[in-house]
Write a protein that holds these residues in place. Structure first.
Motif, mmCIF file in Angstrom:
data_model
loop_
_atom_site.group_PDB
_atom_site.id
_atom_site.type_symbol
_atom_site.label_atom_id
_atom_site.label_comp_id
_atom_site.label_asym_id
_atom_site.label_seq_id
_atom_site.Cartn_x
_atom_site.Cartn_y
_atom_site.Cartn_z
ATOM 1 N N THR A 59 22.174 48.066 17.594
ATOM 2 C CA THR A 59 22.254 46.781 18.046
ATOM 3 C C THR A 59 22.144 45.686 17.242
ATOM 4 O O THR A 59 21.381 45.769 16.254
ATOM 5 N N PHE A 60 22.505 44.708 17.619
ATOM 6 C CA PHE A 60 22.390 43.324 16.758
ATOM 7 C C PHE A 60 22.710 42.214 17.885
ATOM 8 O O PHE A 60 23.433 42.325 18.906
ATOM 9 N N THR A 61 22.501 40.909 17.452
ATOM 10 C CA THR A 61 22.740 39.746 18.157
ATOM 11 C C THR A 61 23.582 39.009 17.004
ATOM 12 O O THR A 61 23.862 39.191 15.892
ATOM 13 N N ALA A 62 24.681 38.113 17.784
ATOM 14 C CA ALA A 62 25.760 37.470 17.338
ATOM 15 C C ALA A 62 24.740 36.399 16.557
ATOM 16 O O ALA A 62 23.920 35.744 16.935
ATOM 17 N N THR A 63 25.520 35.845 15.306
ATOM 18 C CA THR A 63 24.972 34.619 14.489
ATOM 19 C C THR A 63 26.111 33.579 14.442
ATOM 20 O O THR A 63 27.498 34.253 14.625
#
Length: 65
Positions: A59-63
């Motif tokens: 999982t990750f968040t957008a930058t």
């Protein structure tokens, strides 16, 4: 007018999500776009959109670019 703006915003977000790639270098889909492996996966406590790679499970968040 507001409804048109909301619809346009959703369409732009959908197009951007198709270009997301998995940030995990060990993932077989690392760097590949438009594979359909990245899906929305809730939000962080700060309200940022979270994503999930269906290939490797990261999982990750957008930058911002």
């Amino acid at each position: 007018m507001v409804r048109d703006r909301e619809q346009t915003t959703r369409q732009v977000q959908q197009l951007l999500e198709k270009d997301r790639t998995c940030p995990n270098e060990a993932c077989p889909d690392f760097g590949k776009t438009k594979t359909g492996n990245i899906i929305k996966y809730g939000h962080t406590d700060g309200g940022r959109q979270r994503y999930l790679c269906r290939t490797c499970g990261k999982t990750f968040t957008a930058t911002r670019r």
